[in-house]
Design an enzyme around this catalytic site. Structure first.
Site, PDB file in Angstrom:
ATOM      1  N   GLY A 231      34.893  34.947  34.748  1.00  0.00           N
ATOM      2  CA  GLY A 231      36.027  35.267  33.890  1.00  0.00           C
ATOM      3  C   GLY A 231      36.257  36.762  33.812  1.00  0.00           C
ATOM      4  CD  GLU A 232      33.441  40.233  32.492  1.00  0.00           C
ATOM      5  OE1 GLU A 232      33.668  41.118  33.337  1.00  0.00           O
ATOM      6  OE2 GLU A 232      32.321  40.068  31.979  1.00  0.00           O
ATOM      7  N   GLY A 233      38.692  38.431  34.194  1.00  0.00           N
ATOM      8  CA  GLY A 233      39.736  38.909  35.102  1.00  0.00           C
ATOM      9  C   GLY A 233      39.161  39.274  36.465  1.00  0.00           C
TER      10      GLY A 233
END
Lengths: 361, 361
Positions: free
Chosen positions: A327-329
């Site tokens: 995740g996080e980008g």
């Protein structure tokens, strides 16, 4: 609500004539027609979304929305809740995965507190100072969701406000001249609401959309699925009302991501969707307005099992398949590099005539 | 031949203790263990190949080997033979796909004339001058192969010389401090010898390893398969002797690529393999010395059907799957960006302790 409604109403399908024009240019470049495969698709879509026959990709931004989740009390995550705000600190200091990959992709990182259960006001002495690597934006709507096993995650008004935060950011960064957006998330426990949203809006059984998140064991996975089933049973989210689903079993960061996608589409800015949590936001956005599909690029194929289900429901084909599940980008950042490669091919390659190369017979 | 033999004998398996050390570092970074999937695998392999616990990736080079093919006389390609040297000009002037993607990846392009049927001597007035974007190296072994439907592509001595050219380049660029190599090819007609090599060295029927190359129609595809079957029948390449296969049904650029892989492995330089033609070279190298597998990264999954067959034979899993079929090193350039992302994650992310983030419970 009127901002949300007006924005949704302004989202049109892309103009297909731009795809054809872009195809024509691509077919005249010094390569066999279609031989750069999906890079050509990305370039064509980029042109059609921006309606710019020579699009720029100089300003790139990844929005990492952070929120907490009351359902962590039910033992659904391998990590304690405080990791959400600790990771926000890590983002600001440049030590997280998203910082490394955003630097690699030449993209800025904007971290948004939309629902973290932590005090980020400037007076807090624990906040990182100096050498800040990511921009922090406070748009706090809630201080974490309530435990969805016991009741709704948040009020409907708060859910709408979360979506509007995303739209406002899209408007602001479009005006500032950013040419591509990407989504990201941080929120311990947030695969649980994402799986709940996936189950409700795709109609699939909870077991088919629930995975190990940050890495829980078999027993914890069984418990997680039970928690999600209970949450759906108790809250009775209405599948025909995406905002009801978001408020009852969702999360603030998921709402922000949905809003960012809606706002990006309204501003005709291409938007890259990260992994499972981001596609849960995308599914909310798509359920509100299916035209947003035209503006989205699915960055990668997560190992989280619900991800594929959502991508299929929306009809998006992921760009990368690297077994990511952070995740996080992080998936978004990598995919930006590939999309940019397509746009550069389109803009920078020589034509047969320019290069003096014979065409096929 | 002694250079080739000595180099092959110096290629060892990678030291697995480096994989374990790298894994340890990765597991202490601020992310759930293993959550960056294949990026972590790439970093670990990079560390083990270079035996450097903090590897550099500042100097990157893509070698695009160019050669012509007499078998083009049999109508196996959609493009005329002169496109090979025209595309070499295009590479030097920076207008080709590989130029765009190498710039994007921050890699240099080196174009090697190892077997083009064209006079690239400096006195030729048609050569591009000024604003040269790629380095041109003359290592001409032959002026195109002979028509493999009628006899061997080249002599065994020439085949060995082609492989040695690749080894010499690997030695030279390793000494110059380049940290990662990649393969690329240019040669109108070169999917035909690549399919022939794939059929002979994997034992698969010609029809299962023969595709449309630059884009031939159904009838031409049938003809191409017949040409390859004839070439194998007439030349009787010995599957237990990869250099015999290379000389009878191969190509100069394929030999150069095989040599580059052997030389990279001997110098412990990670090497990225482009698409179908490059994996045909990789299959020659692997058949000569299976240890080279440890040093290779398969960049992508080409649409050319024989590519998957070769990757499976060697046991390599491609990094990207973007329907590419251009060659030149374009898949390599993109994959370099992803491998570099893994190395950066490994080097630049904060540990749990550094970032003050709680570990999992």
């Amino acid at each position: 609500m009127s901002k949300l409604k007006n924005t949704i109403n302004s989202i049109l399908h892309i103009d297909k004539s731009f795809l054809e024009k872009a195809q024509k240019r691509l077919d005249n470049l010094t390569k066999p027609q279609g031989s750069l495969g999906r890079l050509e698709e990305f370039a064509m879509r980029f042109v059609a979304i921006t309606q710019n026959p020579l699009p720029d990709l100089n300003k790139k931004v990844i929005f990492t929305f952070a929120g907490d989740h009351g359902v962590v009390d039910e033992g659904v995550s391998a990590y304690p809740k405080e990791v959400t705000h600790q990771m926000v600190f890590n983002f600001l200091q440049g030590g997280a995965g998203i910082n490394v990959l955003a630097r690699h992709a030449g993209a800025e990182v904007v971290v948004i507190d939309i629902g973290v259960d932590y005090d980020f006001t400037p007076l807090n002495p624990h906040l990182p100072r100096g050498n800040i690597e990511a921009l922090f934006i406070s748009k706090k709507v809630i201080s974490g969701t309530k435990n969805i096993r016991k009741g709704p995650a948040m009020s409907k008004d708060d859910a709408i406000r979360c979506v509007e935060v995303g739209i406002e950011l899209a408007d602001e960064y479009s005006k500032k001249g950013y040419k591509i957006f990407a989504t990201g998330d941080m929120g311990i426990g947030n695969t649980t609401p994402s799986s709940a949203i996936a189950a409700v809006l795709t109609g699939k059984p909870v077991s088919e959309v629930t995975g190990r998140g940050t890495g829980i064991n078999d027993e914890a996975l069984k418990n997680k699925a039970r928690v999600i089933e209970d949450a759906i049973m108790i809250n009775k989210p209405d599948p025909s009302d995406p905002l009801d689903v978001l408020s009852k079993v969702g999360g603030a960061e998921i709402g922000g991501i949905a809003g960012l996608i809606i706002g990006a589409s309204a501003n005709r800015v291409p938007i890259v969707i990260d992994g499972f949590i981001s596609t849960a936001g995308a599914l909310i956005a798509y359920s509100l307005e299916p035209n947003v599909k035209d503006y989205m690029f699915a960055s990668h194929n997560s190992t989280e099992i619900g991800h594929k289900v959502i991508l299929q429901k929306i009809g998006l084909k992921p760009i990368l398949d690297l077994d990511l599940r952070l995740g996080e980008g992080t998936g978004s950042a990598l995919a930006m590099l590939i999309i940019e490669a397509g746009v550069k091919i389109y803009k920078e390659m020589a034509t047969f005539e320019e290069a003096g190369v014979s065409k096929n017979e």
